[in-house]
Write a protein that holds these residues in place. Structure first.
Motif, PDB file in Angstrom:
ATOM      1  N   TYR A 267       0.829  -1.204   0.000  1.00 43.41           N
ATOM      2  CA  TYR A 267       0.000   0.000   0.000  1.00 43.41           C
ATOM      3  C   TYR A 267       0.869   1.262   0.000  1.00 43.41           C
ATOM      4  CZ  TYR A 267      -3.657   3.318   1.164  1.00 43.41           C
ATOM      5  OH  TYR A 267      -4.526   4.377   1.127  1.00 43.41           O
ATOM      6  N   ALA A 268       1.950   1.241   0.785  1.00 42.95           N
ATOM      7  CA  ALA A 268       2.856   2.391   0.797  1.00 42.95           C
ATOM      8  C   ALA A 268       3.460   2.620  -0.585  1.00 42.95           C
ATOM      9  CB  ALA A 268       3.961   2.168   1.829  1.00 42.95           C
ATOM     10  N   TYR A 270       2.175   1.566  -3.652  1.00 45.11           N
ATOM     11  CA  TYR A 270       1.166   1.928  -4.648  1.00 45.11           C
ATOM     12  C   TYR A 270       0.650   3.357  -4.464  1.00 45.11           C
ATOM     13  CZ  TYR A 270       0.840  -2.757  -6.622  1.00 45.11           C
ATOM     14  OH  TYR A 270       1.120  -3.932  -7.277  1.00 45.11           O
ATOM     15  N   THR A 271       0.664   3.871  -3.250  1.00 45.20           N
ATOM     16  CA  THR A 271       0.198   5.247  -3.037  1.00 45.20           C
ATOM     17  C   THR A 271       1.304   6.273  -3.276  1.00 45.20           C
ATOM     18  OG1 THR A 271       0.656   5.025  -0.657  1.00 45.20           O
ATOM     19  CG2 THR A 271      -1.604   4.584  -1.397  1.00 45.20           C
ATOM     20  N   SER A 272       2.520   5.799  -3.521  1.00 43.71           N
ATOM     21  CA  SER A 272       3.641   6.708  -3.764  1.00 43.71           C
ATOM     22  C   SER A 272       3.664   7.156  -5.224  1.00 43.71           C
ATOM     23  CB  SER A 272       4.965   6.021  -3.423  1.00 43.71           C
ATOM     24  OG  SER A 272       5.253   4.994  -4.371  1.00 43.71           O
ATOM     25  N   GLU A 273       4.532   8.120  -5.501  1.00 40.96           N
ATOM     26  CA  GLU A 273       4.701   8.591  -6.874  1.00 40.96           C
ATOM     27  C   GLU A 273       5.156   7.456  -7.774  1.00 40.96           C
ATOM     28  OE1 GLU A 273       4.120  11.438  -9.606  1.00 40.96           O
ATOM     29  OE2 GLU A 273       4.103  11.972  -7.473  1.00 40.96           O
ATOM     30  N   ARG A 277       0.545   6.518  -7.378  1.00 40.34           N
ATOM     31  CA  ARG A 277      -0.371   7.301  -6.535  1.00 40.34           C
ATOM     32  C   ARG A 277      -1.785   6.723  -6.534  1.00 40.34           C
ATOM     33  NH1 ARG A 277       0.293  13.469  -8.216  1.00 40.34           N
ATOM     34  NH2 ARG A 277      -0.044  12.565 -10.275  1.00 40.34           N
ATOM     35  N   ARG A 278      -1.871   5.416  -6.397  1.00 39.58           N
ATOM     36  CA  ARG A 278      -3.155   4.734  -6.412  1.00 39.58           C
ATOM     37  C   ARG A 278      -3.668   4.526  -4.989  1.00 39.58           C
ATOM     38  NH1 ARG A 278      -1.641  -0.224 -10.295  1.00 39.58           N
ATOM     39  NH2 ARG A 278       0.487   0.452  -9.799  1.00 39.58           N
ATOM     40  N   GLY A 279      -4.940   4.808  -4.784  1.00 40.83           N
ATOM     41  CA  GLY A 279      -5.538   4.597  -3.471  1.00 40.83           C
ATOM     42  C   GLY A 279      -6.029   3.190  -3.272  1.00 40.83           C
ATOM     43  N   ASP A 289      -6.803  -1.214   0.146  1.00 42.03           N
ATOM     44  CA  ASP A 289      -6.982   0.229   0.184  1.00 42.03           C
ATOM     45  C   ASP A 289      -6.656   0.725   1.597  1.00 42.03           C
ATOM     46  OD1 ASP A 289      -9.125  -0.602   1.688  1.00 42.03           O
ATOM     47  OD2 ASP A 289     -10.656   0.018   0.238  1.00 42.03           O
ATOM     48  N   GLU A 290      -7.090   1.921   1.929  1.00 38.41           N
ATOM     49  CA  GLU A 290      -6.764   2.496   3.234  1.00 38.41           C
ATOM     50  C   GLU A 290      -7.336   1.660   4.380  1.00 38.41           C
ATOM     51  OE1 GLU A 290      -5.581   5.014   6.413  1.00 38.41           O
ATOM     52  OE2 GLU A 290      -4.793   4.544   4.410  1.00 38.41           O
ATOM     53  N   ARG A 293      -5.087  -1.146   5.002  1.00 34.74           N
ATOM     54  CA  ARG A 293      -3.882  -0.721   5.715  1.00 34.74           C
ATOM     55  C   ARG A 293      -4.122  -0.667   7.221  1.00 34.74           C
ATOM     56  NH1 ARG A 293      -1.521   3.372   8.252  1.00 34.74           N
ATOM     57  NH2 ARG A 293      -3.476   4.547   8.210  1.00 34.74           N
TER      58      ARG A 293
END
Length: 319
Positions: A267-268, A270-273, A277-279, A289-290, A293
């Motif tokens: 998750y860290a 996939y949400t990074s640049e 930047r995927r949620g 997703d969040e 997490r």
């Protein structure tokens, strides 16, 4: 890890008046022990037990276990002297005081203020001694929300099944087991969920009380497994034979721990640049997703506290 997040999978009850049992407790692989000045000590032995508890704490050798003393309830003649003698004698070797039979927030606040005064008088670090509150009767459960919010020193709420069963007139003499004739579910489900919800709403841990049938390993697994499944952090143990079983029940399975750590890493990324930047993203056959997490953070935290190590670390996909 904050004080309130320390691992409490297993908490060993040790009579403060039993030197041999105190000595044996040092070598057991429990997360926490408490030296008892309350129910396990006869009235005529309480004053002497205070000195034995102070000596045992100061002697050290506890190997990183949470060091706790259970004082007597506030409706007795012993509580004030328990607190003063133990903290004056061994305050620097003590992590928490356990207050039994808590029925209202004012009782916790009394202990908080008393500890504040003692720490100041003795030159101990402010708020260095935490509090654990035992919920053991109907009134305590009815007031559990205010109790849980009563002090920043509070680290855990503990269910006391024997006194609670007596307080609601439950017709059973077997502590922790279902009462005769109750065959529609778990008679303790509401109590444990009520306590757990109040604890979590205030950032506290929740611990189940003892299972007194020492030789009934299957019964222990059944009862402890229910508490662990609800999300409680641990359970009291009364005998060395119960320790390994309880530690295992309240630790994540290796595959679950690995999965949780991998969810956090994935998750860290996939949400990074770099990860786009995927949620939400796929991890194997599962969408994460969040919310994933947050759930993984809990399992990973328990695994780390239990000393687990990863066996299958996740790697970002290659282009």
């Amino acid at each position: 890890m904050t004080a309130a997040q320390r691992s409490r999978r297993s908490c060993l009850a040790v009579p403060g008046s039993a030197p041999r049992r105190i000595e044996k407790a040092r070598g057991l692989s429990v997360d926490q022990f408490f030296l008892d000045l309350e129910d396990a000590v006869a009235p005529l032995a309480k004053a002497e037990a205070r000195g034995a508890v102070v000596d045992a704490l100061n002697a050290g050798g506890w190997g990183g276990k949470i060091r706790t003393v259970r004082v007597n309830a506030l409706d007795t003649a012993w509580t004030y002297r328990d607190v003063v003698d133990v903290v004056e004698g061994a305050g620097g070797s003590l992590d928490t005081l356990m207050l039994p039979k808590v029925s209202g927030a004012d009782q916790v606040r009394w202990l908080d203020l008393t500890l504040f005064q003692l720490e100041k008088a003795l030159g101990l670090p402010a708020a260095s001694i935490g509090i654990e509150a035992q919920i053991e009767d109907a009134k305590g459960l009815a007031e559990v929300d205010s109790i849980a919010a009563s002090s920043s020193r509070l680290e855990a709420l503990i269910f006391g099944p024997a006194d609670f069963m007596a307080s609601i007139n439950m017709p059973s003499l077997v502590v922790g087991e279902q009462p005769p004739g109750y065959d529609v579910g778990d008679a303790y489900h509401y109590v444990l969920m009520r306590l757990l919800t109040a604890a979590r709403a205030n950032g506290l841990q929740a611990v189940d009380g003892p299972y007194l049938q020492i030789r009934d390993a299957e019964g222990l697994r059944r009862v402890a497994g229910r508490s662990a499944a609800l999300g409680l952090d641990g359970k009291w143990v009364l005998h060395p034979a119960q320790v390994e079983e309880v530690n295992g029940i309240f630790s994540p399975k290796q595959r679950d721990y690995d999965r949780a750590e991998n969810i956090l890493d994935a998750y860290a990324w996939y949400t990074s640049e770099e990860g786009g930047r995927r949620g939400a993203a796929m991890l194997g056959d599962e969408m994460i997703d969040e919310a994933s997490r947050k759930m993984a953070l809990m399992v990973a935290g328990k695994g780390r506290a239990a000393g687990l190590s990863r066996t299958e670390p996740w790697q970002p996909p290659r282009d």
